[in-house]
Design a protein around this motif. Structure first.
Motif, PDB file in Angstrom:
ATOM      1  N   UNK A  16       0.831  -1.207   0.000  1.00 54.35           N
ATOM      2  CA  UNK A  16       0.000   0.000   0.000  1.00 54.35           C
ATOM      3  C   UNK A  16       0.865   1.256   0.000  1.00 54.35           C
ATOM      4  N   UNK A  17       1.902   1.266   0.824  1.00 53.73           N
ATOM      5  CA  UNK A  17       2.765   2.444   0.894  1.00 53.73           C
ATOM      6  C   UNK A  17       3.496   2.650  -0.424  1.00 53.73           C
ATOM      7  N   UNK A  18       3.968   1.563  -1.043  1.00 54.19           N
ATOM      8  CA  UNK A  18       4.649   1.653  -2.335  1.00 54.19           C
ATOM      9  C   UNK A  18       3.737   2.291  -3.376  1.00 54.19           C
ATOM     10  N   UNK A  19       2.495   1.802  -3.456  1.00 49.51           N
ATOM     11  CA  UNK A  19       1.569   2.362  -4.445  1.00 49.51           C
ATOM     12  C   UNK A  19       1.176   3.799  -4.123  1.00 49.51           C
ATOM     13  N   UNK A  20       1.057   4.126  -2.849  1.00 47.19           N
ATOM     14  CA  UNK A  20       0.748   5.512  -2.478  1.00 47.19           C
ATOM     15  C   UNK A  20       1.860   6.449  -2.941  1.00 47.19           C
ATOM     16  N   UNK A  21       3.113   6.045  -2.718  1.00 45.35           N
ATOM     17  CA  UNK A  21       4.243   6.863  -3.159  1.00 45.35           C
ATOM     18  C   UNK A  21       4.263   6.946  -4.680  1.00 45.35           C
ATOM     19  N   UNK A  22       4.041   5.823  -5.343  1.00 45.63           N
ATOM     20  CA  UNK A  22       4.056   5.782  -6.809  1.00 45.63           C
ATOM     21  C   UNK A  22       2.983   6.701  -7.402  1.00 45.63           C
ATOM     22  N   UNK A  23       1.764   6.596  -6.889  1.00 45.61           N
ATOM     23  CA  UNK A  23       0.674   7.434  -7.395  1.00 45.61           C
ATOM     24  C   UNK A  23       0.897   8.912  -7.085  1.00 45.61           C
ATOM     25  N   UNK A  24       1.494   9.194  -5.941  1.00 44.67           N
ATOM     26  CA  UNK A  24       1.782  10.583  -5.584  1.00 44.67           C
ATOM     27  C   UNK A  24       2.829  11.174  -6.529  1.00 44.67           C
ATOM     28  N   UNK A  25       3.853  10.400  -6.839  1.00 41.85           N
ATOM     29  CA  UNK A  25       4.897  10.888  -7.756  1.00 41.85           C
ATOM     30  C   UNK A  25       4.376  11.066  -9.170  1.00 41.85           C
TER      31      UNK A  25
END
Length: 116
Positions: A16-25
């Protein structure tokens, strides 16, 4: 030793954290979205790695078992997220309505100019 459910919670939180960072970037998450989902992911990781941390919170809330607390928090969290989605949906509908009105007025004006 990490139990199976702890490993699952740890993996889920990290994904979840990986995808949150990815989507934010990528610009697909606003700051508020990243903070919300990043925090949820970090809490999931923290509770998965240190499940006894909840004991003091549970005793303060007068909830006997950790599973009961997770169910209650999960249900409350789902209600909060549904409310957030509802608010965003209303805003999106308002923006679409305004856009359709604007386009309709522009098309009407162009039609009048053609007929004149």
């Amino acid at each position: 030793m990490i139990a199976g459910i702890q490993a699952f919670g740890l993996a889920l939180g990290l994904i979840m954290f990986y995808y949150a960072v990815k989507l934010y970037r990528q610009g697909k998450f606003k700051d508020r979205d990243f903070i919300t989902w990043g925090s949820v992911a970090i809490v999931i990781v923290g509770v998965s790695v240190y499940p006894t941390v909840l004991d003091s919170v549970l005793s303060w809330l007068k909830i006997g078992r950790g599973l009961d607390a997770l169910l209650v928090l999960g249900i409350l969290g789902v209600y909060g997220f549904v409310f957030q989605v509802y608010i965003r949906n209303q805003e999106t509908q308002r923006q679409i309505t305004n856009l359709v009105r604007k386009v309709a007025l522009e098309l009407e004006q162009k039609g009048r100019k053609k007929n004149a």
